[in-house]
Design an enzyme around this catalytic site. Structure first.
Site, PDB file in Angstrom:
ATOM      1  N   GLU A   1       0.948  -1.301   0.131  1.00 53.83           N
ATOM      2  CA  GLU A   1       0.059  -0.211   0.077  1.00 53.83           C
ATOM      3  C   GLU A   1       1.036   1.279  -0.124  1.00 53.83           C
ATOM      4  O   GLU A   1       0.487   2.376   0.032  1.00 53.83           O
ATOM      5  CB  GLU A   1      -1.053  -0.089   1.123  1.00 53.83           C
TER       6      GLU A   1
ATOM      7  N   GLU B   1      -4.145 -10.933  -3.890  1.00 58.35           N
ATOM      8  CA  GLU B   1      -5.096 -10.839  -2.838  1.00 58.35           C
ATOM      9  C   GLU B   1      -6.575 -10.618  -3.544  1.00 58.35           C
ATOM     10  O   GLU B   1      -7.726 -10.987  -3.129  1.00 58.35           O
ATOM     11  CB  GLU B   1      -4.970 -10.057  -1.908  1.00 58.35           C
TER      12      GLU B   1
END
Length: 704
Positions: free
Chosen positions: A485, A509
């Site tokens: 992130e 994911e």
């Protein structure tokens, strides 16, 4: 009057030419021309093989609360040209040496009325152009605030683009393929839900941006060496087909606090008529400084497994208990809590992964959810959310370290910050020392959710500086970093090679969050991976997520052969076998490729490539004569045709081919694969079927 008009026209043309400065690439493939418009606005254009690829484009910066911005009224007061040619060795990489060869033009500009100077520095390689703004020390330009950078990239036509929407907080989107003129109409659909996101324009896109012209020229727009500056997006003027830089603002809306002497990151334009050359380019790394870590012997590529996918699919949880809806670190007593029975980071489960790693030759085990605080970690704008030191009652730090050490396996630390960067910096030294004391030499950090301090964005200058601080601080403790992130990479791993991985894109994911497009992995190497490796976490063998968690109806849009190929096509010195031991034990013959494939390379050959459609790569494992090949395919079935001319002449090899079965399909038959062995030499050729969302992987072992 007529003669006077033509005389004026000739004089005007001469004055424009007189102001122009031309720069050629070392072999002459590129020509860049810098000039000032009549009002003193800096401009450049770029030609590739005598064909214009970037039309005349303006340069400059708009300043906040300043009577005059750095946009026009400039005169050229100095120009310097130079040539640079070196070969350097990366600590890890796709190749064991990289040539850095460019011609440079540095134009010093003085602004009328302010007596301010800036330098615009251009470097022209055989694979493209880099340019940046430099602000020398001077009395009339000391501290200043950037309202917006005004770097333009004027396109020559309505090119095809592979893009994700501009966003200050996330890059975790599927790519959209469209004409530039279609971006506005498709933007809303391309902008899918995320836990932290902030768009700014219906024609805003992110870099690295991949483009293709109607006549087959590939163009890539990105940035390099993003240090002490905010991340650049691109905003498209879709009437004139001109991209302009759009920096990420901070909580006040400001886009950069500068102090001279300083400089911007490089703005990069890669161009080729061969898509394979875009993938092979090392221009982004070459525009970064050499390694600042003198002794790099502790930085080593890693192949790992982890307590992760079972949580991503919802089979297991990060949290230890369901008793506590709220947690206060140092106050909440987890010894009195009832375990929820789903906590993944428990001693027995972690030992199972350690045993699996040891039995199959993996270096490390990632364990997420080991530390207190996961019960209320997300969505509460919580500052003191984790201390990165205190384990749950069922996670024995020292015992598991000793167990892993006895098996020849390391444990990878996990530091989720929940976006609270101040809290992370508050604990960072103690957390890294804790890692040193307990045998952890690598950390996966995370920045899920909105950033704290409130109002900051994931890609603004202050937060970019935080990510850099974490990398540099980790180097002090000899710790490797895999940041999720965080801002997308821009080649900084050359300068700090302990940055061995980033997420910064839509990773595996999302296959458990509803799925990604089946051609996603044929786009990422042309976009996200231009700036550095991605911790994509491949290797999923069970595509029906409901078999992991009956409540999760997601489907992994890939075949098993495609998942194997990712270990070659998605370069990273950090590669995860992301599925669970149980699923690998169901397919031991296919799993063999993951066990065998290398993570560090001395040579890489891009054999076939077309963004969005297919990529085929061959790589030579470092310090061996063995090669591995990966092919990933988009939605259209095709036959891949390659030869093995990259193999050493006179040598014989055994190739093991892991391929899609004839009836394989990412949606309807993803686990259908074939394995065969053939003898090959450098004269061999191969025609191999690749299914929709499929591909193939080959290990090529020299016969002894």
């Amino acid at each position: 009057m007529k003669n006077l008009f033509f005389a004026s026209l000739i004089l005007f043309a001469f004055s424009m030419v007189a102001k122009a400065q031309q720069l050629k690439s070392p072999e002459g493939k590129f020509v860049m021309e810098f000039s000032l418009q009549n009002d003193g606005t800096p401009t450049y254009n770029l030609k590739y093989k005598n064909k214009e690829v970037v039309k005349t484009s303006k340069l400059g910066l708009e300043l906040k609360d300043d009577k005059k911005s750095l946009l026009n009224d400039f005169t050229v007061v100095d120009t310097k040209t130079s040539t640079f040619d070196e070969t350097w060795k990366p600590v890890w990489g796709e190749v064991d040496h990289i040539r850095n060869h460019y011609n440079e033009l540095a134009v010093t500009l003085n602004q009328k009325g302010t007596d301010r100077q800036i330098i615009i520095r251009f470097r022209l390689f055989e694979d493209g152009l880099g340019f940046r703004y430099e602000f020398p020390a001077q009395k009339n330009l000391t501290y200043f605030v950037i309202k917006e950078e005004r770097s333009q990239f004027a396109m020559t036509g309505d090119h095809t683009a592979f893009w994700i929407p501009g966003d200050y907080d996330t890059q975790e989107y599927d790519y959209t393929k469209s004409k530039l003129s279609e971006i506005r109409g498709l933007s809303e659909k391309a902008y899918t839900a995320n836990v932290s996101q902030k768009s700014f324009s219906p024609t805003g896109v992110q870099t690295s941006l991949m483009l293709k012209t109607n006549d087959g020229i590939y163009i890539n727009l990105h940035e390099a060496a993003l240090i002490n500056y905010s991340c650049m997006h691109l905003n498209l003027d879709d009437k004139n087909l001109v991209f302009e830089s759009w920096l990420t603002p901070d909580a006040k809306g400001d886009k950069g606090y500068m102090q001279a002497p300083s400089h911007s990151p490089w703005r990069t334009i890669m161009v080729s008529d061969d898509a394979r050359e875009i993938l092979a380019s090392k221009m982004t790394y070459n525009l970064n400084d050499p390694s600042k870590i003198e002794n790099t012997s502790w930085i080593k590529p890693v192949k790992y497994v982890g307590v992760w996918w079972e949580m991503i699919t919802g089979k297991s949880s990060w949290s230890y208990t369901n008793d506590y809806p709220t947690v206060q670190l140092g106050v909440t007593d987890f010894a009195k809590a009832k375990p929820n029975g789903t906590h993944g980071a428990n001693n027995a489960n972690v030992k199972k992964y350690i045993d699996f790693a040891a039995a199959n030759g993996f270096d490390a085990v990632l364990v997420e959810g080991w530390n207190e605080g996961w019960e209320d970690w997300f969505g509460h704008s919580k500052d003191y959310v984790f201390d990165f030191l205190t384990p749950y009652p069922d996670f024995d730090v020292k015992g598991l370290h000793e167990y892993a050490k006895s098996k020849g396996v390391k444990i990878i630390m996990h530091h989720e910050t929940s976006g609270s960067v101040r809290n992370y910096e508050r604990h960072m030294d103690a957390a890294y020392k804790f890692m040193n004391d307990n045998g952890y030499d690598a950390v996966k950090s995370g920045y899920v959710g909105d950033i704290l301090p409130r109002g900051e964005n994931h890609y603004s200058q202050w937060i970019v500086n935080h990510y850099q601080y974490a990398i540099e601080k980790a180097a002090d403790y000899k710790i490797m970093v895999n940041a999720h992130e965080a801002v997308r990479p821009t080649g900084i791993a050359r300068t700090y090679p302990n940055l061995i991985g980033n997420e910064a894109a839509r990773g595996t994911e999302y296959q458990a969050f509803g799925g990604s497009k089946p051609n996603h992995v044929t786009v990422l190497p042309f976009t996200r991976l231009i700036g550095g490796p991605m911790d994509y976490t491949p290797g999923i063998f069970e595509m029906d997520i409901s078999k992991m968690n009956p409540e999760n109806k997601s489907h992994v849009n890939s075949t098993i052969a495609n998942q194997l190929a990712l270990y070659v096509t998605m370069y990273s010195p950090l590669q995860m076998a992301a599925d669970t031991p149980e699923n690998y034990n169901r397919f031991p013959d296919a799993f063999q490729f993951i066990k065998d494939v290398a993570v560090d390379w001395s040579e890489s050959k891009y054999i076939e490539a077309e963004p969005g459609d297919f990529i085929t790569v061959a790589r030579k494992a470092k310090r061996t004569n063995n090669w591995f090949v990966g092919n990933v395919n988009g939605e259209t079935p095709r036959t891949s045709n390659i030869d093995f001319s990259f193999l050493e002449k006179g040598k014989k090899y055994t190739a093991t081919i892991y391929a899609d079965a004839k009836d394989a399909h990412y949606k309807t038959n993803p686990q259908a694969y074939t394995i065969k062995k053939i003898a090959v030499t450098n004269k061999s050729k191969l025609s191999q079927f690749s299914a929709p969302g499929g591909g193939y992987a080959i290990s090529i072992i020299e016969n002894k």
